[in-house]
Design a protein around this motif. Structure first.
Motif, short mmCIF file in Angstrom:
data_model
loop_
_atom_site.label_atom_id
_atom_site.label_comp_id
_atom_site.label_asym_id
_atom_site.label_seq_id
_atom_site.Cartn_x
_atom_site.Cartn_y
_atom_site.Cartn_z
N GLN A 69 27.52 32.95 42.91
CA GLN A 69 28.64 33.02 43.86
C GLN A 69 28.13 33.01 45.29
N LEU A 85 32.44 28.48 40.00
CA LEU A 85 31.28 29.03 39.31
C LEU A 85 31.48 28.81 37.82
N GLU A 87 30.13 30.27 34.89
CA GLU A 87 29.30 31.45 34.68
C GLU A 87 28.66 31.48 33.30
N LEU A 199 37.42 30.65 45.23
CA LEU A 199 36.25 30.54 44.34
C LEU A 199 36.74 30.81 42.92
N ASN A 201 36.33 30.89 38.69
CA ASN A 201 35.28 31.23 37.73
C ASN A 201 35.69 30.70 36.36
#
Ligand code: AMP
Length: 250
Positions: A69, A85, A87, A199, A201
């Motif tokens: 991040q 992201l 992840e 942002l 995820n």
């Protein structure tokens, strides 16, 4: 037109890494991590295309641990509009990253994906090429100049002994070389602005990608130490040594 810029979190280029005593890899605990330098060049190039009015949105993507991040925030401070992201705590090899990027490209429909030519940790130089193959898009690697107009990208590449210029029909993949541009300094106001940018995820499973490693590292070793050099008194001795000891001249 959207541009996707994959950015990798790697050991900072100033850090000298140590090989672990069991030879299983290098020790990256507690070392400074930064954005892969070639990816900074990619974000800068995408940002310049946006500033020139050629591109409407720059999306930065990083695949890896949650700390990626920070790398995405840096990309957004340079100029990316938002970040994604993907992840995963798994070791992500180039093929896995290429598959994740393909899934995101299918979803986001960018016209251009600008990657670094290589990540300075694994030095693979594979992800962009694999992604081009998976998407079936044209690719221009090691770009030192990029112009985009009329649905085409014109890319100058550094090749042995000169420059090669390619014309690609969009959508296309470009990978950056060192001389493409000099990334701007990230200013404090832009770091603050980046904190407010979107942002998202996602997990590899959300993208339907199996990220299992296909390549196994057998052993990592330090390079052999260089032995000390010697001083020769004159050219005749040097030539004699090159001929008789090093045997590199006839
Ligand atoms: P490599 O093939 O590993 O040398 O990496 C080439 C380029 O692929 C990098 O410069 C990045 O643009 C991209 N890339 C590789 N791994 C990742 C990752 N984990 N997350 C985002 N981008 C990546």
């Amino acid at each position: 037109m959207k541009v996707l810029v994959p950015v990798k979190r790697v050991v900072d280029y100033n850090v000298k890494v140590r090989v672990k005593s069991d030879g299983s890899g290098v020790d990256i605990a507690n070392v400074k991590m930064s954005m892969n330098p070639f990816d900074e060049i990619a974000v800068e190039e995408a940002t310049r295309l946006k500033e020139a009015g050629v591109v409407t949105e720059v999306i930065a993507v990083s695949c890896g641990v949650v700390q990626c991040q920070e790398t995405l925030r840096t990309a957004m401070a340079i100029g990316a509009d938002r970040g994604i992201l993907v992840e995963s705590d798994a070791e992500l090899q180039p093929l896995a990253v290429a598959k994740l990027l393909k899934a995101l490209a299918d979803k986001e429909q960018p016209q251009l994906i600008i990657l670094g030519k290589q990540a300075i940790d694994d030095d693979s130089n594979q992800t962009g090429q694999m992604l081009a193959a998976l998407l079936g898009w044209p690719q221009a690697t090691f770009a030192s100049k990029v112009t985009v107009a009329d649905g085409k990208a014109t890319v100058t590449r550094e090749v042995d002994g000169g420059l090669e210029t390619l014309s690609l029909t969009l959508p296309a993949i470009i990978t950056t070389d060192l001389r493409l541009n000099e990334p701007r300094y990230v200013t404090l106001p832009n770091i603050m602005k980046a904190k407010k940018k979107q942002l998202d995820n996602v997990k590899p499973a959300d993208l339907g990608v199996d990220v299992a490693s296909r390549v196994k590292t057998l052993k990592v070793t330090e390079p052999p130490k260089r032995s000390a050099g010697i001083k020769v008194p004159d050219v005749a001795t040097l030539v004699a040594k090159l001929r008789n000891e090093a045997k590199v001249i006839g």
